[in-house]
Structure formats: structure tokens, C-alpha cells
Design a protein around this motif. Structure first.
Motif, mmCIF file in Angstrom:
data_model
loop_
_atom_site.group_PDB
_atom_site.id
_atom_site.type_symbol
_atom_site.label_atom_id
_atom_site.label_comp_id
_atom_site.label_asym_id
_atom_site.label_seq_id
_atom_site.Cartn_x
_atom_site.Cartn_y
_atom_site.Cartn_z
ATOM 1 N N ASP A 1 0.871 -1.172 0.000
ATOM 2 C CA ASP A 1 0.000 0.000 0.000
ATOM 3 C C ASP A 1 0.907 1.221 0.000
ATOM 4 O OD1 ASP A 1 -1.939 1.815 0.197
ATOM 5 O OD2 ASP A 1 -2.673 1.202 2.167
ATOM 6 N N PHE A 2 1.103 1.753 -1.219
ATOM 7 C CA PHE A 2 2.084 2.811 -1.334
ATOM 8 C C PHE A 2 1.467 4.185 -1.062
ATOM 9 C CE2 PHE A 2 0.203 3.885 -5.319
ATOM 10 C CZ PHE A 2 -0.219 2.676 -5.822
ATOM 11 N N MET A 3 0.262 4.198 -0.503
ATOM 12 C CA MET A 3 -0.411 5.467 -0.257
ATOM 13 C C MET A 3 -0.699 5.636 1.226
ATOM 14 S SD MET A 3 -1.793 6.106 -3.616
ATOM 15 C CE MET A 3 -1.799 5.074 -5.035
ATOM 16 N N GLU A 4 0.232 5.508 2.099
ATOM 17 C CA GLU A 4 -0.047 5.447 3.531
ATOM 18 C C GLU A 4 0.383 6.713 4.253
ATOM 19 O OE1 GLU A 4 0.129 2.230 5.765
ATOM 20 O OE2 GLU A 4 -0.703 0.917 4.263
ATOM 21 N N GLU A 5 0.432 7.872 3.590
ATOM 22 C CA GLU A 5 0.758 9.109 4.276
ATOM 23 C C GLU A 5 -0.499 9.695 4.875
ATOM 24 O OE1 GLU A 5 2.713 11.943 1.963
ATOM 25 O OE2 GLU A 5 4.549 10.824 1.715
ATOM 26 N N GLU A 6 -0.341 10.437 5.984
ATOM 27 C CA GLU A 6 -1.490 11.109 6.570
ATOM 28 C C GLU A 6 -1.778 12.348 5.742
ATOM 29 O OE1 GLU A 6 -1.166 11.951 10.613
ATOM 30 O OE2 GLU A 6 -0.714 9.898 11.211
ATOM 31 N N VAL B 1 -10.066 10.706 -15.257
ATOM 32 C CA VAL B 1 -10.019 12.017 -14.616
ATOM 33 C C VAL B 1 -8.733 12.711 -15.047
ATOM 34 C CG1 VAL B 1 -11.372 11.264 -12.627
ATOM 35 C CG2 VAL B 1 -8.892 11.118 -12.546
ATOM 36 N N ASP B 2 -8.751 14.024 -14.925
ATOM 37 C CA ASP B 2 -7.559 14.809 -15.239
ATOM 38 C C ASP B 2 -6.689 14.926 -13.998
ATOM 39 O OD1 ASP B 2 -8.455 15.166 -17.781
ATOM 40 O OD2 ASP B 2 -9.432 17.090 -17.366
ATOM 41 N N THR B 3 -5.405 14.770 -14.176
ATOM 42 C CA THR B 3 -4.472 14.940 -13.057
ATOM 43 C C THR B 3 -4.361 16.422 -12.728
ATOM 44 O OG1 THR B 3 -3.228 13.028 -13.856
ATOM 45 C CG2 THR B 3 -2.161 14.425 -12.228
ATOM 46 N N PRO B 4 -4.621 16.813 -11.492
ATOM 47 C CA PRO B 4 -4.543 18.253 -11.158
ATOM 48 C C PRO B 4 -3.111 18.759 -11.217
ATOM 49 C CG PRO B 4 -4.872 16.958 -9.172
ATOM 50 C CD PRO B 4 -4.987 15.997 -10.325
ATOM 51 N N ARG B 5 -2.971 20.024 -11.624
ATOM 52 C CA ARG B 5 -1.638 20.618 -11.716
ATOM 53 C C ARG B 5 -1.273 21.389 -10.455
ATOM 54 N NH1 ARG B 5 0.110 22.740 -17.487
ATOM 55 N NH2 ARG B 5 2.053 22.361 -16.344
ATOM 56 N N ASP B 6 -2.293 21.826 -9.703
ATOM 57 C CA ASP B 6 -1.994 22.616 -8.510
ATOM 58 C C ASP B 6 -1.755 21.749 -7.287
ATOM 59 O OD1 ASP B 6 -4.547 21.715 -8.592
ATOM 60 O OD2 ASP B 6 -5.447 23.478 -7.654
ATOM 61 N N VAL B 7 -2.145 20.457 -7.324
ATOM 62 C CA VAL B 7 -1.953 19.542 -6.205
ATOM 63 C C VAL B 7 -1.146 18.357 -6.708
ATOM 64 C CG1 VAL B 7 -3.084 18.121 -4.441
ATOM 65 C CG2 VAL B 7 -4.152 20.245 -5.209
ATOM 66 N N ALA B 8 -0.199 17.903 -5.913
ATOM 67 C CA ALA B 8 0.614 16.746 -6.315
ATOM 68 C C ALA B 8 -0.264 15.505 -6.410
ATOM 69 C CB ALA B 8 1.732 16.519 -5.305
ATOM 70 N N ALA B 9 -0.030 14.677 -7.422
ATOM 71 C CA ALA B 9 -0.853 13.487 -7.637
ATOM 72 C C ALA B 9 -0.712 12.505 -6.483
ATOM 73 C CB ALA B 9 -0.472 12.817 -8.952
ATOM 74 N N ARG B 10 0.451 12.448 -5.857
ATOM 75 C CA ARG B 10 0.642 11.515 -4.743
ATOM 76 C C ARG B 10 -0.169 11.933 -3.516
ATOM 77 N NH1 ARG B 10 5.019 14.697 -5.324
ATOM 78 N NH2 ARG B 10 5.798 15.848 -3.480
ATOM 79 N N VAL C 1 6.090 10.661 -10.408
ATOM 80 C CA VAL C 1 6.499 9.526 -11.251
ATOM 81 C C VAL C 1 7.144 8.446 -10.397
ATOM 82 C CG1 VAL C 1 7.917 8.792 -13.190
ATOM 83 C CG2 VAL C 1 6.741 11.000 -13.262
ATOM 84 N N LEU C 2 8.020 8.859 -9.478
ATOM 85 C CA LEU C 2 8.663 7.880 -8.606
ATOM 86 C C LEU C 2 7.660 7.230 -7.652
ATOM 87 C CD1 LEU C 2 11.927 9.870 -7.748
ATOM 88 C CD2 LEU C 2 11.732 7.874 -9.249
ATOM 89 N N TRP C 3 6.679 8.004 -7.219
ATOM 90 C CA TRP C 3 5.687 7.469 -6.272
ATOM 91 C C TRP C 3 4.820 6.392 -6.921
ATOM 92 C CZ3 TRP C 3 4.787 8.018 -1.152
ATOM 93 C CH2 TRP C 3 3.535 7.618 -0.667
ATOM 94 N N PHE C 4 4.410 6.609 -8.163
ATOM 95 C CA PHE C 4 3.509 5.672 -8.843
ATOM 96 C C PHE C 4 4.267 4.679 -9.730
ATOM 97 C CE2 PHE C 4 0.682 9.223 -7.909
ATOM 98 C CZ PHE C 4 -0.432 8.557 -7.420
#
Length: 805
Positions: A428-433, A489-498, A724-727
Motif C-alpha cells: 500500500d504505497f499510499m499510507e501518508e497522513e 479524470v484529469d491529473t490536477p496541476r496545482d496539487v501533487a498526484a501523490r 512519477v517515482l511514487w507511482f
């Protein structure tokens, strides 16, 4: 003389195959004494001879025939409840008072009129036919009245127009009744004798063809004279009864009289006394009672007053001795008073079911206490024992040197990257608060997307509400985009995708990858109840209903139920003309859980319905409002979320609601801004299962920038190097069927080098699937306001009646 030898063109016949047509003896010889499983099971069952089989079949036929006759005699007889008939006119030209007047045949029996607000009703007692009827009426425009009274009616009498049969309003009413489940029904035509003689035959033929569409195997009767009304009554009395499963397993009651006694502490709450005939099953005072449209309540006691509508009332014969006559009359009066005050059962506090609908969550249940020194020492010892490994080492090697010797089974080489990649697939690579769930959901719902062509609104009216029209147009655009580009969906540019998609995960395979149903449950799941095995619980409860005898008021008795802690609004609705209907609940049916219902979109409604919109549910005998989720109806353990209620396939609706044991019909309505309810979908209750996982999919898209043999540079999926590194561990796919994965990022603007299993085309699109489990909103509300009476226009849209707005 030379012998004849066959040539190459000699006919070759097929050899005889005796396997299929062998006799019993040859089969036994080939089997060498072995017997088939079928033969063994027949011997165990002690197979009967032909004479015994015929005798048993005749006995079964006789038992079924006697059961049907007993049911007919009980319904409407002196020992059973009155035969309740709901009269529904299906056309605006039909005169309901005239039809009710024809059915009030005073020559046949005694008529007792009873005005319940706007609905006409009367009791008809026919000693000659040994039958009693209770006639009630409802207009198709009164949606809740028609559906609620159809739940308890023994027979529905549909009144048809001689020229058209039914209008658009009647057709809409029939659609709702068919979806809910029809009891026994009869068709009657009013006004055909008023036509000219030459047109009566043509009208009958035309009406027969129209009736065949809705009622293929039924014929209609006439209702214009008193003689035809008598024939109709005989048809109603002798008709075979059709059963509705959701009411046959529960006790229910239609209120003939209601009295309210306010409590001493609060005048707005008190004891409600409901008088009526018991139907379905035996009423137990310790069970809970559900009043349709108002909620669940407890009973205090059950009284047994005298039957106000006896089929054969007792008559006192004149006696020769007047003193004896006075004595008999006095004795009968005392008996009547005793019968009027007779109490059947009182509630036992130890055996009475609780009204608790939700689990009270313990906030300290998940807290971790600080371990003691003994526990820490035990943990260290356990780690030492578990960390010991058996290794093959040269003789004379010390324990310190043995720690540096690698195990012979371990390998290292060129497959390290692939091994690391496989491990990361299940991480589960999405475990940040991050921000809470609500803000994340708002971002998803109000996401900016490129909108295509507008959709023409068929519900256009002269009185246009511009704001409502703009919202509806936006819904049509979103529904069309969802059909053209599902889940993209479109990836937002103002918020990081991760950060934006941190609660999502990648799956190697949506069908086979594991997903724990108890993982990351919301706080609302601490409030619901869950069965260890729902199917077994349902079977045991139904078996207990069939076999176990329940103490209480039996079917056919006229009783008075004392219901405690009832708000005064229930009595006010009854006095305004709404019917009061009560159902006895089965065990656990007052508790909240997660209900899953299979529905199909109603073909007469084309308005887009988005997930988590508030809808009105008619589930079995309940009526409530809630915000559901839509998901695909599949046999897998994970089910993909549908953002809209589609019209081309069956979907599963998931919602928080009280437990109901299937079978139960389901109707979904949507309340419009003008107060009307439109039918959205129909179906049935599938299960009560909180572990059913509804998975939301999000698809990120990128475009090939440079293409090599099996490598490509992809851009516009991400906009910074860290994303890119996160996903990187998530697998990629393309719209043309290629699969691949991210090799490394290029630069700082989100470009990435990707490898695929084949050569990529320049017009192809690279996609990444991300998944997250979603849950419905807790918006359950048992109170549903009365809808505005409606009629249906020719364009299949619901419009209000004149003078309603």
C-alpha cells in the motif's frame, strides 16, 4: 471356380453399439456386482410400486385441494378476517362513487359505512354467501396510499374505461404495483352499457387487445348494473389467492379504529391504540411493531374486544318467562363487557425485544495501552527465539562469523528489479497522513473536467427554472462523458498526484488481487450490526415461523394493540385520511446494517441519477430516504462503482438501512423540486452484507511523446518527478491492449520512460488504473413526506395536476 473378393467400393456398415440400449442383465454382468449410486439411493428410499405411487399422488392432490378450500373459507368467513378489496380506478373518466354504490348491495347483505378522511370504505356482510368484504378505495395519483394499501389488500379491483382501458396515470400506477408485487386482482369495466349497441362489440374487442398487453391471461367483468355487481362479488369470493412472501411471514394489521392517549409527561408522545383484524401470522406482544411511514415501536399489551362486524350476530329469542328473559339478557350483557375488557397478552420486559437500532461505539476500544516490563521481556525472548536460523557453516566457525555467512538458498542476480517490482505491487504505497475524507470526497465530486456537447433536455417547460436547468444540463454532460471515457479524470496541476490520490492503490488484477474487507473501515461501520452467516440466520428464522407455535393473537381475531411512545403526528395523519398499516417485525429487523439491492432502470425515466443522491426507497413493507451507491452486479469479491444509474444493465444499490429479510421488492423514487415522486428503478433485495466491497476506479491518462521499439516517453500523466517515482510500481496499460510499467522519470516536468510488451502506436493512449474502496453515506431517514398528487403527460414525464402549484 475362383471365389468372389470384395473390391475397394464395398459398403462398410457401422458396427452395432450396445452401450446405450443394453439390458439390465448385461449391464449387471459388465459391472461385476457393482451398483450405481442411483440404485443404492432408491433402495434406501424404499421405492414404491406403481399402485402406491398413484395412491400417494392422489393423497397429495387431495391435501392441496383441501388446503386451498380451507384458505378460501377462512378468508372472509366467520372465523377469518374480512376479505379486503382495494378499488383502484385506472382512468380519469371512471366514476368511483358510482362503482362503490353498486358494490353496496343492501339486498345481498348488510352495509356498514366508514369514512376514513378522503378514502371511501365500507364493510359488506353477506350471510347468504357466508362471506364478508371490506372495500377501500384509492386514486392512482395518491402514490403512497395506493402502494401502502396494496401491501395489505387481499384483492385489488381495477376499474377500466370502456374505450381506452387506462390513461397515462393509470399506466404509471400499474408499473409501480407490478414492481412492488401484485396480490390477487380482478378487472372490471365501467360504462360499457352506456355506449351505442353497435359500438359495444367493437369496444370489447379493442379493450381485450389492450388488456392482453398488461394482463395476458385475464378477462374483464362488467360493472354497470346491480346484477353485474353481484356476479363480481361471487368472482371475488371464489378467486384463488396469490401470496406475497414479504407479508405472509409477518403479522400485519389494517387499522379500522385508532385512539390516542397522551402521556402525562409530554402531550406530543403517548400510547396509540390500533384496532383491526390480524392477518398473515400470529401477533406476539413481545415483538416490535413497524407503522408504515413512521418507524418502529414497542407494544404494551393486546386486547380482544368484541368483533364489531360479526357475520352472524347473536339474536336473543323471546322466552315465555319474562324473568328468565331478563336474566339471560343481563348475563349476555355481562359477558359482552367481559369480552370487551379481555386482555390477551401483556408485554414481558425480560422477553421483549429492544428498540436499539445502532451499536453504541466505544471510543476507547481501539486504544493501545503502554506495555509492562514483563510484557517487554517476553517480547524480547520471543524475538530471540523466532530470529534463530539453522545454517550450514564450516566446522570451527564462531556464532559471530556465522552471522555473516549468507544462506545458500538465497540468490542475487539480474532478477532483483523484477522481484522488487512484484513486492511493490502488493504494497500500500499510499499510507501518508493527509486531509480528511470529507474534503477528499468534495474534491472528487467537484472535479474540473473538459465537457463535451450539451444534451437536449426533454423536461423543458414554459416555467423554466434557469438554475435547475443548468444543473440538469451539467448532469447530462457528466453522464455522457462517463459513457465516452469511463472513470477517466484529469491529473490536477496545482496539487501533487501523490497527495490527491493518496488513498488509492494499484492492483495487478482487479479480479484476483487480494483485498481485506475489514481494512480501513469508516466510523459508521462501528454503528451497524453484522451477521456471521446471514443465509443461515434467515433460514433458521423462517423455519421457526413455519414450525414453532407462537403465543399471541391468532389470524382472524379482532384485536386492539397498545403501542407505546408513539408521536401524535401518527394520529394526525390517520385523521387526515392516510391509512394506518402496521407490520410485526421479525428478530433483528429493527437493527441497522448495509443492504444490497439488485435494481434495473425504469424505461420510462431518462433523467440522469448520480451516485449518493438522496432517493426514496420502498423496500418490502418499509419506506425511507437514503443516499445509495451503485455498483456492478457480478459474482466476484470486488465490485466496481458506477457513477450513474445506467439503463442497459442491472446494478446493485448499497445503502445503510434497517435489516430486512428477503424476499422483498424494491422501488426507487426521486423527489423533484415541486414535491412529486418519479419512479427511477425497480428490483429486489439481494442480501444484508457489510463486507460487500464497492471499489471506485480512477484512470489517469498520458500520451506518447517519443516511441522506440518497446520503449516510449510518456507525458501529461504527471507533472513533477516525485509523482512519477511514487507511482512507479503501478502497472500501465493502453487503450489498444498493451501492458507495461514505468522505468524511470525524465526531467522535472513529469515525463517518464516506460517499457511495454509490444510496439506502441502514436495514436494510442497510456492509462493507469487506481482503486479505492468507497462506502455509502449515513443519510437514513424513516420519514418520507407525502408527495404531490401527480398525473403523467404524453411525453412520459410526471406533471402536477391542475391547481397543485
Amino acid at each position: 471356380m475362383a471365389a468372389h473378393r470384395p473390391g475397394p467400393l464395398k459398403q462398410q456398415n457401422k458396427a452395432h453399439k450396445g452401450g446405450r440400449h443394453r439390458g439390465r442383465g448385461s449391464a449387471q454382468r459388465d459391472g461385476k456386482g457393482r451398483l450405481a449410486l442411483k440404485t443404492l439411493s432408491k433402495k434406501v428410499r424404499k421405492e414404491l410400486s406403481r399402485v402406491d405411487q398413484r395412491h400417494r399422488a392422489s393423497q397429495l392432490r387431495k391435501q392441496k385441494k383441501e388446503a386451498v378450500l380451507a384458505e378460501k373459507r377462512q378468508l372472509g368467513g366467520k372465523d377469518g378476517p374480512p376479505h379486503q378489496v382495494l378499488v383502484v380506478p385506472l382512468h380519469s373518466r371512471i366514476s368511483l362513487p358510482e362503482a362503490m354504490q353498486l358494490l353496496q348491495d343492501r339486498d345481498t347483505g348488510t352495509v356498514h359505512l366508514n369514512e376514513l378522511g378522503n378514502t371511501q370504505s365500507f364493510m359488506l356482510l353477506c350471510p347468504r354467501l357466508k362471506h364478508r368484504w371490506f372495500f377501500t378505495s384509492a386514486r392512482p395519483g395518491d402514490l403512497h396510499t395506493v402502494l401502502d394499501m396494496a401491501k395489505v389488500a387481499d384483492t385489488i379491483l381495477f376499474l377500466l374505461d370502456p374505450l381506452e382501458g387506462w390513461d397515462s396515470t393509470g399506466d404509471y400506477c400499474l408499473s409501480c404495483l407490478f414492481a412492488q408485487g401484485l396480490p390477487t386482482y380482478t378487472l372490471a369495466v365501467q360504462g360499457i352499457s352506456g355506449l351505442p349497441l353497435k359500438k359495444q362489440i367493437d369496444a370489447r374487442k379493442k379493450l381485450s387487445k389492450a388488456v392482453e398487453k398488461r394482463f395476458p391471461h385475464d378477462k374483464f367483468l362488467l360493472l354497470d348494473t346491480q346484477q353485474e355487481a353481484g356476479m363480481l362479488l361471487r368472482q371475488l369470493a371464489n378467486q384463488k389467492q396469490q401470496h406475497l412472501a414479504f407479508r405472509d411471514r409477518r403479522a400485519y394489521l389494517f387499522a379500522h379504529a385508532v385512539d390516542f392517549v397522551p402521556s402525562e409527561e409530554n402531550n406530543l408522545v403517548g400510547t396509540l391504540k390500533i384496532s383491526g383484524y390480524v392477518r398473515g401470522q400470529t401477533v406476539n406482544v413481545n415483538r416490535l411493531l413497524h407503522i408504515v411511514g413512521h418507524g418502529d415501536f414497542q407494544m404494551k399489551q393486546i386486547d380482544a374486544p368484541g368483533d364489531p362486524f360479526p357475520l352472524n350476530p347473536r339474536r336473543i329469542k323471546p322466552q315465555k318467562d319474562p324473568d328468565m328473559a331478563m336474566e339471560i339478557c343481563a348475563t349476555d350483557t355481562v359477558d359482552d363487557m367481559e369480552e370487551g375488557l379481555k386482555v390477551l397478552m401483556r408485554a414481558d420486559p425480560d422477553r421483549q425485544e429492544s428498540l436499539q437500532a445502532e451499536v453504541i461505539p466505544d471510543p476507547m476500544e481501539g486504544e493501545q495501552t503502554w506495555p509492562t516490563e514483563e510484557e517487554l521481556s517476553e517480547a524480547k525472548d520471543f524475538l530471540k527465539e523466532s530470529s534463530k536460523m539453522v545454517k550450514k557453516v564450516p566446522k570451527g566457525t564462531s556464532s559471530y562469523q556465522a552471522e555473516w555467512i549468507l544462506d545458500g538458498g538465497s540468490q542475487s542476480g539480474g532478477e532483483g528489479d523484477e522481484y522488487e517490482y512484484d513486492d511493490m505491487e502488493h504494497e500500500d504505497f499510499m499510507e501518508e497522513e493527509s486531509q480528511d475524507e470529507s474534503s477528499e470526497e468534495e474534491e472528487e465530486e467537484y472535479e474540473t473536467m473538459t465537457v463535451g456537447e450539451s444534451v437536449h433536455d426533454d423536461l423543458y417547460d414554459e416555467k423554466v427554472d434557469e438554475e435547475a436547468e443548468a444543473k440538469m444540463l451539467e448532469k447530462y454532460k457528466q453522464e455522457r462523458l462517463e459513457e465516452m471515457f469511463p472513470d477517466e479524470v484529469d491529473t490536477p496541476r496545482d496539487v501533487a498526484a501523490r497527495i490527491r490520490f493518496q488513498k488509492y492503490r494499484g492492483l495487478k488484477s482487479f479480479r484476483t488481487s487480494p483485498w481485506d474487507p475489514k481494512e480501513n473501515l469508516p466510523q459508521d461501520y462501528a454503528r451497524i450490526f453484522q451477521f456471521q452467516n446471514f443465509t443461515n440466520t434467515r433460514k433458521s428464522i423462517f423455519k421457526e415461523i413455519e414450525e414453532k407455535e407462537v403465543e399471541g393473537a391468532e389470524v382472524g381475531w379482532y384485536v386492539t394493540l397498545h403501542v407505546s411512545e408513539v408521536p401524535v403526528s401518527v394520529v394526525e395523519c390517520f385523521r387526515q385520511g392516510a391509512p394506518l398499516i402496521a407490520f410485526s417485525l421479525l428478530p433483528h429487523e429493527q437493527k441497522m446494517s448495509v443492504l444490497n439491492m439488485v435494481v434495473r432502470r425504469d424505461p420510462g425515466n431518462t433523467e440522469p441519477v448520480k451516485a449518493k443522491e438522496e432517493l426514496i426507497f420502498h423496500c418490502g413493507f418499509r419506506r425511507f430516504r437514503a443516499s445509495p451507491l451503485f455498483s456492478q452486479h457480478t459474482a466476484a469479491d470486488k465490485h466496481k462503482l458506477q457513477r450513474f444509474l445506467t439503463a442497459d444493465m442491472a446494478l446493485v444499490v448499497t445503502v445503510y438501512a434497517p435489516i430486512t429479510f428477503p424476499p422483498a421488492s424494491v422501488l426507487l423514487f426521486k423527489q423533484k423540486s415541486n414535491g412529486m415522486h418519479s419512479l427511477i428503478a425497480t428490483g429486489h433485495l439481494m442480501s444484508v452484507d457489510p463486507d460487500r466491497m464497492v471499489i471506485k476506479r480512477v484512470v489517469l491518462s498520458g500520451h506518447p511523446f517519443k516511441i522506440f521499439t518497446k520503449m516510449a516517453v510518456v507525458r501529461y500523466m504527471f507533472f513533477n518527478r516525485e509523482d512519477v517515482l511514487w507511482f512507479k510500481p503501478v502497472e500501465l496499460r493502453t487503450k489498444w491492449g498493451r501492458r507495461g510499467h514505468i522505468k524511470e522519470p525524465l526531467g522535472t516536468h513529469g515525463h517518464m520512460k516506460c517499457s511495454f510488451d509490444g510496439k506502441l502506436k502514436s495514436q494510442d493512449t497510456v492509462l493507469m488504473n487506481l482503486y479505492k474502496r468507497v462506502f455509502p453515506k449515513w443519510t437514513y431517514d424513516p420519514y418520507v413526506p407525502e408527495p404531490v398528487p401527480w398525473v403523467k403527460s404524453e411525453s412520459s414525464s410526471v406533471v402536477p395536476q391542475e391547481g397543485m402549484e
